[in-house]
Write an enzyme that holds these catalytic residues in place. Sequence first.
Site, PDB file in Angstrom:
ATOM      1  N   GLU A 223       6.449  -3.957  -4.006  1.00  0.00           N
ATOM      2  CA  GLU A 223       5.286  -4.486  -3.697  1.00  0.00           C
ATOM      3  C   GLU A 223       4.870  -5.331  -5.174  1.00  0.00           C
ATOM      4  O   GLU A 223       5.292  -5.005  -6.424  1.00  0.00           O
ATOM      5  CB  GLU A 223       4.311  -3.192  -3.576  1.00  0.00           C
ATOM      6  CG  GLU A 223       4.439  -2.534  -2.542  1.00  0.00           C
ATOM      7  CD  GLU A 223       4.026  -3.225  -1.229  1.00  0.00           C
ATOM      8  OE1 GLU A 223       3.815  -4.356  -1.290  1.00  0.00           O
ATOM      9  OE2 GLU A 223       4.490  -2.386  -0.187  1.00  0.00           O
ATOM     10  N   ASP A 248       5.089  -2.551  19.109  1.00  0.00           N
ATOM     11  CA  ASP A 248       4.313  -2.060  18.392  1.00  0.00           C
ATOM     12  C   ASP A 248       3.777  -3.262  17.407  1.00  0.00           C
ATOM     13  O   ASP A 248       2.472  -3.507  17.031  1.00  0.00           O
ATOM     14  CB  ASP A 248       4.679  -0.877  17.451  1.00  0.00           C
ATOM     15  CG  ASP A 248       3.411  -0.355  16.478  1.00  0.00           C
ATOM     16  OD1 ASP A 248       2.543   0.016  17.074  1.00  0.00           O
ATOM     17  OD2 ASP A 248       3.810  -0.250  15.233  1.00  0.00           O
TER      18      ASP A 248
END
Length: 301
Positions: A223, A248
């Site tokens: 991240e 999804d």
Amino acid sequence: MAINQTSLSDQLAFDAKEVGKLQQAAKQNSPEAIKASAKQFEALFMNMIMKSMRDATPQDGLMDNSETKTYTAMLDQKVSENLAKRGIGLADVLFRQLSVTTATPATGPFGESTLDPTMKKPATPLKNSFESGIPAMTVPARQSFPAQAPHVKAFQDKLGAQAEEASRATGIPAKFMLGQAALETGWGKKEIIANDGSTSHNLFGIKASANWKGRVVEARTTEYVNGVPHSRIEKFRAYDSYADAFKDYGSMITNNPRYRNVMANATDATGFAQGLQRAGYATDPNYAAKLASIIKHSFVG
């Protein structure tokens, strides 16, 4: 004025007069004129090949002089003409291509065109590469698509059907989803794996938030915080199949208010990728550029 097509087909247009006749015949766009032009081009092409061969051959022998060179050139011209009459296939190819370009498109029972769509684009000029007065000719332009590398083709063959199904349900172009799946999984080589070694089928790096009721796997991810990469262990959603992953993902992009403006501004791959990054899909500052590049340079359609 009518043109004698037999005359045009039977002799080479090596002088200005014959070139003029050939140009005038080509303007008629008749099958006979097209065939004659194609044969003339093939003959001239053969003559240039023979001339190049002669030039590459030593011509300084005892019997070589200006007269022998003249007769040799005349012989080459006649041989080229005879070869063109029998044909080497070039004239036939040109005739078929030019006939498709100039013909009226065939139509089906509902008025639709029945021609090969790759042959319906406007013709583009075939530039003369010989300084020999060959009349300008045209060949049909073809559509060009990016050539797929083996790993790209394998990836699309594996997931293309699921992407198409999700596209029909959501309106998201299949190649957009395939491009993002390729980026997130390193073309399938870095899929998120559970501790027991089974795959999560999570192609899009979707994390398991508090409201996720399905299976979860933990994996290390990178991240970016203020542009600086940090390695973390995060929880990710796990699916029973790749088809479920596409469903999804499609539901999240079309129903989650966070991504409401993504498809509204996704006129192309760049707009789609930038919309995802603005919505905060990924923290990588180069995410949009990477995704747009993969979509545009890897997938067709």
